[in-house]
Design an enzyme around this catalytic site. Structure first.
Site, PDB file in Angstrom:
ATOM      1  N   ASP A  87      42.553  80.893  43.286  1.00 11.79           N
ATOM      2  CA  ASP A  87      43.013  81.547  42.058  1.00 11.79           C
ATOM      3  C   ASP A  87      41.812  81.669  41.124  1.00 11.79           C
ATOM      4  O   ASP A  87      41.213  80.662  40.741  1.00 11.79           O
ATOM      5  CB  ASP A  87      44.122  80.707  41.417  1.00 11.79           C
ATOM      6  CG  ASP A  87      44.801  81.454  40.280  1.00 11.79           C
ATOM      7  OD1 ASP A  87      44.094  82.176  39.535  1.00 11.79           O
ATOM      8  OD2 ASP A  87      46.034  81.323  40.137  1.00 11.79           O
ATOM      9  N   TYR A 142      48.231  93.788  30.476  1.00  9.74           N
ATOM     10  CA  TYR A 142      47.292  94.408  31.417  1.00  9.74           C
ATOM     11  C   TYR A 142      46.237  95.219  30.663  1.00  9.74           C
ATOM     12  O   TYR A 142      45.033  95.003  30.845  1.00  9.74           O
ATOM     13  CB  TYR A 142      48.089  95.289  32.377  1.00  9.74           C
ATOM     14  CG  TYR A 142      47.288  95.964  33.460  1.00  9.74           C
ATOM     15  CD1 TYR A 142      46.734  95.227  34.517  1.00  9.74           C
ATOM     16  CD2 TYR A 142      47.104  97.352  33.464  1.00  9.74           C
ATOM     17  CE1 TYR A 142      46.020  95.861  35.527  1.00  9.74           C
ATOM     18  CE2 TYR A 142      46.401  97.981  34.469  1.00  9.74           C
ATOM     19  CZ  TYR A 142      45.850  97.241  35.507  1.00  9.74           C
ATOM     20  OH  TYR A 142      45.156  97.876  36.513  1.00  9.74           O
ATOM     21  N   TYR A 154      28.299  89.393  28.095  1.00 16.49           N
ATOM     22  CA  TYR A 154      27.448  88.657  29.047  1.00 16.49           C
ATOM     23  C   TYR A 154      26.169  89.447  29.365  1.00 16.49           C
ATOM     24  O   TYR A 154      25.108  88.872  29.600  1.00 16.49           O
ATOM     25  CB  TYR A 154      28.224  88.342  30.338  1.00 16.49           C
ATOM     26  CG  TYR A 154      28.902  86.986  30.301  1.00 16.49           C
ATOM     27  CD1 TYR A 154      30.137  86.818  29.695  1.00 16.49           C
ATOM     28  CD2 TYR A 154      28.293  85.862  30.857  1.00 16.49           C
ATOM     29  CE1 TYR A 154      30.759  85.577  29.639  1.00 16.49           C
ATOM     30  CE2 TYR A 154      28.906  84.617  30.808  1.00 16.49           C
ATOM     31  CZ  TYR A 154      30.134  84.476  30.194  1.00 16.49           C
ATOM     32  OH  TYR A 154      30.741  83.236  30.147  1.00 16.49           O
TER      33      TYR A 154
HETATM   34  P1  NAD Z   1      46.702  94.795  44.381  1.00 13.53           P
HETATM   35  O1  NAD Z   1      47.773  94.119  43.630  1.00 13.53           O
HETATM   36  O2  NAD Z   1      47.013  95.380  45.708  1.00 13.53           O
HETATM   37  O3  NAD Z   1      45.459  93.829  44.567  1.00 13.53           O
HETATM   38  C1  NAD Z   1      45.105  92.845  43.624  1.00 13.53           C
HETATM   39  C2  NAD Z   1      44.666  91.603  44.375  1.00 13.53           C
HETATM   40  O4  NAD Z   1      44.306  90.592  43.449  1.00 13.53           O
HETATM   41  C3  NAD Z   1      45.779  91.033  45.228  1.00 13.53           C
HETATM   42  O5  NAD Z   1      45.288  90.717  46.503  1.00 13.53           O
HETATM   43  C4  NAD Z   1      46.212  89.780  44.490  1.00 13.53           C
HETATM   44  O6  NAD Z   1      46.764  88.808  45.309  1.00 13.53           O
HETATM   45  C5  NAD Z   1      44.906  89.368  43.861  1.00 13.53           C
HETATM   46  N1  NAD Z   1      45.077  88.530  42.669  1.00 13.53           N
HETATM   47  C6  NAD Z   1      45.880  88.725  41.615  1.00 13.53           C
HETATM   48  N2  NAD Z   1      45.742  87.716  40.728  1.00 13.53           N
HETATM   49  C7  NAD Z   1      44.816  86.864  41.244  1.00 13.53           C
HETATM   50  C8  NAD Z   1      44.246  85.631  40.822  1.00 13.53           C
HETATM   51  N3  NAD Z   1      44.593  85.057  39.682  1.00 13.53           N
HETATM   52  N4  NAD Z   1      43.333  85.026  41.624  1.00 13.53           N
HETATM   53  C9  NAD Z   1      42.974  85.573  42.800  1.00 13.53           C
HETATM   54  N5  NAD Z   1      43.487  86.741  43.242  1.00 13.53           N
HETATM   55  C10 NAD Z   1      44.392  87.378  42.483  1.00 13.53           C
HETATM   56  O7  NAD Z   1      46.120  95.917  43.408  1.00 13.53           O
HETATM   57  P2  NAD Z   1      45.087  97.062  43.688  1.00 13.53           P
HETATM   58  O8  NAD Z   1      45.772  98.341  43.502  1.00 13.53           O
HETATM   59  O9  NAD Z   1      44.351  96.809  44.949  1.00 13.53           O
HETATM   60  O10 NAD Z   1      44.103  96.870  42.437  1.00 13.53           O
HETATM   61  C11 NAD Z   1      42.842  96.250  42.564  1.00 13.53           C
HETATM   62  C12 NAD Z   1      42.116  96.301  41.228  1.00 13.53           C
HETATM   63  O11 NAD Z   1      41.923  97.644  40.836  1.00 13.53           O
HETATM   64  C13 NAD Z   1      42.879  95.618  40.086  1.00 13.53           C
HETATM   65  O12 NAD Z   1      41.956  94.924  39.286  1.00 13.53           O
HETATM   66  C14 NAD Z   1      43.473  96.757  39.321  1.00 13.53           C
HETATM   67  O13 NAD Z   1      43.632  96.436  37.967  1.00 13.53           O
HETATM   68  C15 NAD Z   1      42.441  97.853  39.529  1.00 13.53           C
HETATM   69  N6  NAD Z   1      43.061  99.183  39.410  1.00 13.53           N
HETATM   70  C16 NAD Z   1      43.835  99.686  40.409  1.00 13.53           C
HETATM   71  C17 NAD Z   1      44.413 100.922  40.249  1.00 13.53           C
HETATM   72  C18 NAD Z   1      45.270 101.519  41.329  1.00 13.53           C
HETATM   73  O14 NAD Z   1      45.796 102.613  41.117  1.00 13.53           O
HETATM   74  N7  NAD Z   1      45.409 100.911  42.457  1.00 13.53           N
HETATM   75  C19 NAD Z   1      44.223 101.644  39.089  1.00 13.53           C
HETATM   76  C20 NAD Z   1      43.459 101.080  38.107  1.00 13.53           C
HETATM   77  C21 NAD Z   1      42.859  99.863  38.280  1.00 13.53           C
HETATM   78  N1  UDP Z   2      31.650  79.289  36.459  1.00 15.96           N
HETATM   79  C1  UDP Z   2      32.103  79.433  37.732  1.00 15.96           C
HETATM   80  N2  UDP Z   2      31.199  79.447  38.741  1.00 15.96           N
HETATM   81  C2  UDP Z   2      29.873  79.311  38.525  1.00 15.96           C
HETATM   82  C3  UDP Z   2      29.428  79.160  37.205  1.00 15.96           C
HETATM   83  C4  UDP Z   2      30.345  79.157  36.186  1.00 15.96           C
HETATM   84  O1  UDP Z   2      33.287  79.571  37.985  1.00 15.96           O
HETATM   85  O2  UDP Z   2      29.118  79.326  39.500  1.00 15.96           O
HETATM   86  C5  UDP Z   2      32.619  79.286  35.362  1.00 15.96           C
HETATM   87  C6  UDP Z   2      32.629  78.009  34.593  1.00 15.96           C
HETATM   88  O3  UDP Z   2      33.870  77.391  34.815  1.00 15.96           O
HETATM   89  C7  UDP Z   2      32.500  78.405  33.166  1.00 15.96           C
HETATM   90  C8  UDP Z   2      32.574  79.899  33.167  1.00 15.96           C
HETATM   91  O4  UDP Z   2      32.272  80.314  34.483  1.00 15.96           O
HETATM   92  O5  UDP Z   2      33.571  77.924  32.404  1.00 15.96           O
HETATM   93  C9  UDP Z   2      31.619  80.544  32.228  1.00 15.96           C
HETATM   94  O6  UDP Z   2      30.316  80.109  32.541  1.00 15.96           O
HETATM   95  P1  UDP Z   2      29.209  80.042  31.419  1.00 15.96           P
HETATM   96  O7  UDP Z   2      27.982  79.522  32.052  1.00 15.96           O
HETATM   97  O8  UDP Z   2      29.106  81.341  30.739  1.00 15.96           O
HETATM   98  O9  UDP Z   2      29.861  79.071  30.377  1.00 15.96           O
HETATM   99  P2  UDP Z   2      29.766  77.526  30.149  1.00 15.96           P
HETATM  100  O10 UDP Z   2      29.766  76.877  31.498  1.00 15.96           O
HETATM  101  O11 UDP Z   2      28.510  77.341  29.412  1.00 15.96           O
HETATM  102  O12 UDP Z   2      30.990  77.267  29.367  1.00 15.96           O
END
Ligand code: NAD
Ligand code: UDP
Ligand code: UDP
Length: 454
Positions: free
Chosen positions: A174, A261, A275
């Site tokens: 996640d 969203y 960044y």
């Molecule tokens: P999708 O839902 O098929 O794919 C999204 C993926 O992200 C999924 O595999 C889901 O499991 C994963 N995911 C969601 N939350 C997560 C989390 N917290 N940690 C890890 N994985 C997570 O959608 P998509 O259509 O493939 O879209 C992909 C990207 O493109 C998205 O960021 C979406 O906002 C962007 N987008 C898509 C469209 C479209 O028309 N398909 C349009 C605009 C933007």
């Molecule tokens: N982070 C991560 N992977 C990395 C380095 C950073 O997931 O390899 C995450 C980390 O949890 C942090 C966030 O990215 O909270 C932002 O990183 P940054 O260095 O900007 O912030 P800081 O660690 O100084 O809060």
């Protein structure tokens, strides 16, 4: 002198005679010795014969039977072992067949890239619709690809054809939690994308697009990777500029049902440029417009999947509102071309990636009905809140800086997508057949039995 010679001759003659006598005596003695040895053996053999003759014939038979018992036992063991080996071989073949059906032995042929050109690429959301097509492209190009996905809307099946490949890794993760990897590029796509999915858990959607994006930017900062953020045409909200160019700041309701969203993606963009300016992270921002194609989620509730599935099942095709709202649809391979081109370019400002051919939803419904056939009626339902009324990308930036424009005509893309959904429906129906329950459940006593049956 003469006398001496004569005496010497006599002495030599005498010695020769003595030697002859000794030799004769020795030869005679040896023959005597051998003779006595042979006699001794003959006597022994005779004695053995005599004692064998004294043994009862029954006793001899018994002894032979006892002697035969050893080979009998060995043969039985061998037969048993062979049977067991055959059973195990059969089991092994069954397991191999099962594994083969899930993990293809022959992967698609990937390009060979040398160490200098091969990149290690992280795709967040890589098990989703767009992500999995992008993964295919990057893998075929010969890169090493790591997918991080929590499978909220994505499926392992979308990338299962790469599982086991030496260049591929699938991580159940996640993105709201930190992720520590060493990569050269990050395509940050993780986020639910269809309105029903992102409205399902709005807080999680915001966290994914804000905290998740911070984590990816933090990772990019730490390892010096370039990161591409998948933004959206939703950042323009319900636009009052048409078509939408990247310079338009948008018209978003910050507290409406879509805000989790829309605003989440707007913050993701804001974070990217913060960044970039503050930490020197190399960022790319793609504003993606409506995209469709195979591997779209069956239940994502988007207009393309809804209309095709409704037409295929002769259900009513549901238009939300009067159908005068517009969208422009791009095929997924065009989007993947655009994302890869943007990642490879030197252009750092946001870029619209979409197909500029615009259709009303009403037109689109008729198009699907005609393409699929069947007896579906087109019906109007209530309009949804904050539904953007017009959407069409201005793609002059993408043309100029990426030399990119969509190639796949809508009709061609729709044919591929209809074929995909047709197959998916058959698969779903098949999986609903409850043969397992009715036929075998009665004979299965416990969990172990059930698992053995799989
Ligand atoms: P999708 O839902 O098929 O794919 C999204 C993926 O992200 C999924 O595999 C889901 O499991 C994963 N995911 C969601 N939350 C997560 C989390 N917290 N940690 C890890 N994985 C997570 O959608 P998509 O259509 O493939 O879209 C992909 C990207 O493109 C998205 O960021 C979406 O906002 C962007 N987008 C898509 C469209 C479209 O028309 N398909 C349009 C605009 C933007
Ligand atoms: N982070 C991560 N992977 C990395 C380095 C950073 O997931 O390899 C995450 C980390 O949890 C942090 C966030 O990215 O909270 C932002 O990183 P940054 O260095 O900007 O912030 P800081 O660690 O100084 O809060
Ligand atoms: N829509 C519709 N019927 C449906 C699903 C969607 O009329 O069954 C409409 C929706 O109201 C919107 C357009 O189709 O105007 C595109 O909706 P979608 O959810 O695909 O994506 P959006 O562009 O709104 O994110």
């Amino acid at each position: 002198m003469f006398l001496t010679q004569r005496k010497m001759k006599q002495a030599a003659f005498f010695i020769v005679c003595v030697l002859l006598v000794i030799g004769f005596y020795k030869g005679w003695a040896k023959t005597e010795e051998e003779q006595s040895f042979n006699d001794k053996r003959l006597r022994q053999i005779k004695q053995n014969e005599d004692s064998l003759n004294e043994i009862e014939p029954e006793a001899i038979e018994k002894m032979m039977e006892m002697d035969n018992d050893v080979p009998y036992i060995e043969i039985n063991d061998l037969q048993e072992a062979n049977t067991r080996i055959r059973e195990l071989e059969d089991k092994l073949h069954r397991i191999e067949a099962k594994i083969e059906s899930r993990v293809p032995k022959n992967f698609p042929t990937v390009k060979f890239l040398n160490y200098k050109n091969r990149k290690r690429i992280l795709v967040t959301g890589g098990a989703g619709f767009v992500g999995s097509h992008l993964v295919d492209r990057l893998m075929l190009a010969g890169h090493e690809v790591i997918v991080a996905d929590n499978f909220f809307t994505g499926r392992k099946r979308n990338v299962e054809h790469w599982v086991g490949h030496e260049n591929f890794e699938l991580v159940h993760h996640d993105i709201v939690r930190p992720l520590y990897l060493e990569v050269d590029e990050i395509y940050h796509l993780a986020s639910p994308a269809s309105p029903p999915h992102y409205m399902h858990n709005p807080v999680k959607t915001i966290k994914t697009n804000t905290v998740g994006t911070i984590n990816m930017l933090g990772l990019a900062k730490r390892v010096g990777a370039r990161v591409l953020i998948a933004s959206t045409s939703e950042v323009y909200g319900d636009p009052d500029e048409h078509p939408q160019s990247e310079t338009y700041w948008g018209h978003v309701n910050p507290i409406g049902p879509r805000a989790c969203y829309d605003e989440g993606k707007r913050v993701a963009e804001t974070l990217s440029y913060a960044y970039m300016r503050q930490e020197g992270v190399s960022v790319r921002v793609a504003r993606i417009f409506n995209t469709f194609g195979p591997r779209m989620h069956m239940n994502d509730g988007r207009v393309v999947s809804n209309f095709i599935l409704q037409a295929l099942q002769n259900d009513s095709i549901t238009i939300y509102g009067n159908g005068k709202q517009t969208r422009s649809f791009q095929y997924v391979s065009d989007l993947v071309d655009g994302l890869v081109a943007l990642m490879g370019s030197n252009y750092t400002l946001p870029v619209n990636i979409g197909n500029p051919i615009e259709h009303t939803i009403e037109e689109f419904a008729s198009m699907i009905k005609e393409l699929v056939g069947g007896t579906s009626k087109i019906v109007e339902l209530a309009a949804v809140e904050d539904d953007p009324q017009r959407r069409k990308p201005d793609i002059s930036r993408a043309k100029k800086y990426l030399d990119w424009e969509p190639k796949v005509p809508l009709s061609e893309g729709l044919e591929q997508t209809v074929a995909y959904f047709r197959k998916e429906l058959q698969r779903t129906k098949h999986s609903q057949k409850d043969e397992f329950e009715t036929k075998t459940k009665a004979s299965l006593k416990n969990d172990h039995d059930i698992i053995e049956q799989l």
